[in-house]
Design a protein around this motif. Structure first.
Motif, PDB file in Angstrom:
ATOM      1  N   MET A 200       0.860  -1.190   0.000  1.00  0.00           N
ATOM      2  CA  MET A 200       0.000   0.000   0.000  1.00  0.00           C
ATOM      3  C   MET A 200       0.888   1.230   0.000  1.00  0.00           C
ATOM      4  O   MET A 200       1.919   1.259   0.692  1.00  0.00           O
ATOM      5  CB  MET A 200      -0.895   0.030   1.244  1.00  0.00           C
ATOM      6  N   THR A 201       0.520   2.238  -0.777  1.00  0.00           N
ATOM      7  CA  THR A 201       1.301   3.481  -0.828  1.00  0.00           C
ATOM      8  C   THR A 201       0.431   4.628  -0.342  1.00  0.00           C
ATOM      9  O   THR A 201      -0.686   4.831  -0.826  1.00  0.00           O
ATOM     10  CB  THR A 201       1.805   3.751  -2.254  1.00  0.00           C
ATOM     11  N   LEU A 202       0.967   5.349   0.645  1.00  0.00           N
ATOM     12  CA  LEU A 202       0.187   6.372   1.349  1.00  0.00           C
ATOM     13  C   LEU A 202       0.924   7.708   1.380  1.00  0.00           C
ATOM     14  O   LEU A 202       2.147   7.737   1.517  1.00  0.00           O
ATOM     15  CB  LEU A 202      -0.045   5.938   2.808  1.00  0.00           C
ATOM     16  N   ALA A 203       0.161   8.794   1.283  1.00  0.00           N
ATOM     17  CA  ALA A 203       0.680  10.126   1.598  1.00  0.00           C
ATOM     18  C   ALA A 203       0.199  10.447   3.012  1.00  0.00           C
ATOM     19  O   ALA A 203      -1.002  10.570   3.244  1.00  0.00           O
ATOM     20  CB  ALA A 203       0.164  11.150   0.602  1.00  0.00           C
ATOM     21  N   ILE A 204       1.151  10.532   3.932  1.00  0.00           N
ATOM     22  CA  ILE A 204       0.830  10.849   5.334  1.00  0.00           C
ATOM     23  C   ILE A 204       1.164  12.315   5.536  1.00  0.00           C
ATOM     24  O   ILE A 204       2.277  12.756   5.206  1.00  0.00           O
ATOM     25  CB  ILE A 204       1.625   9.941   6.287  1.00  0.00           C
ATOM     26  N   GLU A 205       0.197  13.108   6.044  1.00  0.00           N
ATOM     27  CA  GLU A 205       0.381  14.559   6.019  1.00  0.00           C
ATOM     28  C   GLU A 205      -0.345  15.285   7.150  1.00  0.00           C
ATOM     29  O   GLU A 205      -1.427  15.830   6.945  1.00  0.00           O
ATOM     30  CB  GLU A 205      -0.037  15.131   4.661  1.00  0.00           C
ATOM     31  N   PRO A 206       0.277  15.286   8.350  1.00  0.00           N
ATOM     32  CA  PRO A 206      -0.337  16.058   9.430  1.00  0.00           C
ATOM     33  C   PRO A 206      -0.463  17.541   9.087  1.00  0.00           C
ATOM     34  O   PRO A 206       0.477  18.135   8.565  1.00  0.00           O
ATOM     35  CB  PRO A 206       0.624  15.850  10.613  1.00  0.00           C
ATOM     36  N   MET A 207      -1.654  18.096   9.380  1.00  0.00           N
ATOM     37  CA  MET A 207      -1.912  19.536   9.241  1.00  0.00           C
ATOM     38  C   MET A 207      -2.303  20.012  10.633  1.00  0.00           C
ATOM     39  O   MET A 207      -3.357  19.639  11.151  1.00  0.00           O
ATOM     40  CB  MET A 207      -3.045  19.762   8.231  1.00  0.00           C
ATOM     41  N   ILE A 208      -1.425  20.772  11.256  1.00  0.00           N
ATOM     42  CA  ILE A 208      -1.504  21.044  12.698  1.00  0.00           C
ATOM     43  C   ILE A 208      -1.481  22.552  12.932  1.00  0.00           C
ATOM     44  O   ILE A 208      -0.731  23.276  12.255  1.00  0.00           O
ATOM     45  CB  ILE A 208      -0.307  20.371  13.415  1.00  0.00           C
ATOM     46  N   THR A 209      -2.275  23.017  13.894  1.00  0.00           N
ATOM     47  CA  THR A 209      -2.367  24.451  14.141  1.00  0.00           C
ATOM     48  C   THR A 209      -1.891  24.799  15.558  1.00  0.00           C
ATOM     49  O   THR A 209      -1.928  23.957  16.462  1.00  0.00           O
ATOM     50  CB  THR A 209      -3.821  24.955  14.007  1.00  0.00           C
ATOM     51  N   ALA A 210      -1.524  26.072  15.719  1.00  0.00           N
ATOM     52  CA  ALA A 210      -1.115  26.554  17.037  1.00  0.00           C
ATOM     53  C   ALA A 210      -2.324  26.837  17.923  1.00  0.00           C
ATOM     54  O   ALA A 210      -2.175  27.188  19.090  1.00  0.00           O
ATOM     55  CB  ALA A 210      -0.261  27.811  16.886  1.00  0.00           C
TER      56      ALA A 210
END
Ligand code: MG
Ligand code: MG
Length: 270
Positions: A200-210
């Motif tokens: 399986m091929t995945l794009a892992i991409e946390p989008m995190i705010t202050a």
């Protein structure tokens, strides 16, 4: 439908992910005060073309309002999908750049949040924590685990530091399409969700705010900003699920050669 990739396909995906990584490094040279974000976009477009590939984001989306540029360039409170334009980067800004390419029929997709000059300490904590959460998530991307193991690893790390985990946008499978199944949220519970399998091929991409995890979309129909105006960070790698350890297809090494900062090697007090 989840597509498991052969080693031959993974090789092509590695090429695409590496091209995205090198495009980032080209752009990184110009992330400085006074540079227009449209200039970053032009550099990326030229570099991708020169490498016999296509910018994956340009023209993506609904026919009535396709994404207009090669890069998503999102400054400060912009989380993702910002338009490059006349804005000139300023000392102390952070700028999240997301780049996607298609080469030989396979996609690469990677994002990195850059510091323009120097930033304040709280922003640095946000960047370090987001980067750490990406690698914590990747550690869980192994055969036999579940998507929720990745999600939970990202969420618990960021929330333990008091940061907001964006819910409205998620990571994803990728391959012959920019977005494939499964979705890879940055929030969730261990042991839940789709079972991960080798290939399986995945794009892992946390989008995190202050601040808050809540976001809104600007009137351009694309740009996502934090609801409270707090700054946001975004790091994204393409990975292959394997037995024991995930393989990371993209890299930040080329960026780090330019910026001379390795965020995942930094620590902070508190
Ligand atoms: Mg991306
Ligand atoms: Mg992505």
């Amino acid at each position: 439908m989840i597509y498991l990739k052969s080693e031959q396909e993974i090789k092509l995906m590695r090429d695409s992910a590496q091209l995205v990584s090198r495009t980032h490094a080209e752009v990184a040279r110009y992330v400085k005060p006074g540079v227009k974000t449209s200039k970053l976009d032009q550099i990326a477009e030229d570099y991708i073309r020169a490498n016999d590939a296509r910018a994956a984001f340009k023209g993506y989306g609904p026919d009535r309002n396709p994404f207009p540029a090669t890069l998503c360039v999102s400054v400060n409170e912009q989380v993702v999908h910002g338009f490059p334009g006349d804005y000139e980067l300023q000392e102390g800004d952070i700028v999240s750049i997301d780049c996607g390419v298609e080469k030989n029929g396979y996609f690469g997709d990677s994002a990195y949040t850059y510091i323009v000059g120097e930033c304040d300490e709280q922003t640095m904590k946000l960047l370090i924590t987001t980067m750490e959460s990406l690698y914590n998530g990747i550690e869980k991307a192994v055969h036999g685990n579940r998507v929720g193991d990745i999600s939970s690893a990202v969420q618990t790390h960021c929330e333990s530091r008091g940061f907001g985990v964006v819910r409205d946008l998620v990571g994803h499978g990728l391959g012959r399409s920019l977005h494939e199944s499964p979705s890879v949220p940055n929030f969730g519970k261990k042991g839940r969700g789709e079972r991960l399998r080798s290939g399986m091929t995945l794009a892992i991409e946390p989008m995190i705010t202050a601040g808050t995890w809540k976001v809104k979309t600007l009137s351009d129909g694309w740009t996502i900003v934090t609801a409270d105006g707090s700054k946001a960070a975004h790091y994204e790698h393409d990975v292959v699920v394997r037995e024991g350890n995930a393989e990371i297809l993209s890299t930040f090494e080329y960026i780090e050669e330019i910026t001379k900062i390795q965020l995942d090697k930094l620590t902070f007090n508190g």
